[in-house]
Design a protein around this motif. Structure first.
Motif, short mmCIF file in Angstrom:
data_model
loop_
_atom_site.label_atom_id
_atom_site.label_comp_id
_atom_site.label_asym_id
_atom_site.label_seq_id
_atom_site.Cartn_x
_atom_site.Cartn_y
_atom_site.Cartn_z
N ASN A 235 -1.70 2.20 2.26
CA ASN A 235 -2.96 2.45 1.54
C ASN A 235 -2.73 2.61 0.05
O ASN A 235 -3.54 2.17 -0.77
N THR A 238 -2.43 -0.69 -1.50
CA THR A 238 -3.74 -1.32 -1.67
C THR A 238 -4.44 -0.81 -2.92
O THR A 238 -5.07 -1.58 -3.66
N ASN A 269 -0.04 -8.48 3.04
CA ASN A 269 -0.29 -7.81 1.76
C ASN A 269 0.85 -8.07 0.78
O ASN A 269 0.61 -8.33 -0.41
#
Length: 282
Positions: A235, A238, A269
């Motif tokens: 996270n 991100t 990612n």
């Protein structure tokens, strides 16, 4: 999870105290009733049903968990009382006349009282927010915390109410509750699961409110408590992407893959970040 739902723990009693002698008096009356009405099977069954069914739930010695007074322990044993009350009502009802009128009046009054009390309880259990709000209010006005030395902020209730607020998309209130736990000076740092969850959820909530710097800050704190927490790295990576910091994002995704190489989305990612950095072969 002994913090909730909240149950008021009675003050420990000793020999000179009133509750102690009251309990002894009730026990004596119980024994005398069994002796006097030993020929009445319903009375004996009702009294012994309660005693036998609750015996294995009794706590002896020092109570260290407020779960000792959970009301669910009374559900099955209370059938004994119901049988006794039903027997008494039926006895006086069969007498007729004024006693019959009195039994009907008392029964109606008791039914209305129980209906009102039940309605009140259903409001408390209406949803998670109302439940945890009640738990927090009861705990903060109770003396139980002084007995068991539990953190006065009753952290888990704040934590779960915060999550309930988040499900209702009330992010400001959710953040306020979790910040109370995060800022608690008395929070036991040994509880890594709770501490990590608090910071990780705060990171998620701040991300949803577009406070990206706060999101990074809290994901970082979660990682400091649990250095191999893959979701926190993912996270935070991100968020770094959203902040246009691809190098930091690349480091987080790579670190997450190192701890858990079996999450496909991490490779996706990382591939996206490598593309932004023009490292096409990688």
């Amino acid at each position: 999870m002994a913090y909730f739902p909240f149950y008021e723990v009675p003050t420990p009693t000793d020999v000179p105290s009133g509750p102690y002698w009251l309990a002894m008096g009730i026990l004596l009356a119980w024994i005398l009733a069994l002796i006097k009405y030993r020929q009445n099977r319903w009375i004996v069954f009702g009294l012994m049903f309660y005693l036998c069914s609750i015996f294995f739930l009794l706590r002896f010695g020092r109570v260290i968990n407020i779960d000792a007074v959970s009301d669910r322990f009374m559900y099955l044993p209370s059938l004994g009382f119901c049988l006794l009350i039903g027997g008494v009502v039926n006895y006086f009802y069969q007498k007729g006349g004024l006693k019959k009128f009195g039994v009907i009046s008392i029964s109606i009054f008791l039914s209305l009282y129980l209906f009102s009390f039940t309605k009140h309880q259903t409001q408390l259990w209406q949803n998670s927010i109302s439940l945890w709000t009640h738990v927090i209010h009861q705990y903060e006005t109770s003396d139980s915390k002084s007995i068991f030395k539990i953190d006065p902020l009753i952290e888990k209730a704040y934590f779960y109410r915060g999550q309930a607020y988040a499900k209702e998309n009330k992010m400001t209130l959710a953040i306020q509750d979790l910040e109370k736990v995060a800022d608690s000076a008395s929070r036991p740092m040994g509880d890594k699961v709770l501490t990590t969850s608090v910071f990780f959820n705060l990171g998620n909530f701040y991300y949803k409110t577009f406070d990206l710097s706060k999101a990074v800050e809290n994901y970082t704190k979660a990682i400091q408590v649990s250095p191999q927490f893959v979701s926190a790295y993912q996270n935070r990576g991100t968020v770094f992407l959203a902040l246009n910091q691809p190098e930091q994002a690349l480091n987080d995704f790579s670190q997450a893959i190192e701890f858990n190489p079996n999450i496909p989305n991490l490779y996706y990612n990382r591939g996206t970040v490598l593309g932004q950095l023009n490292k096409l072969d990688s």
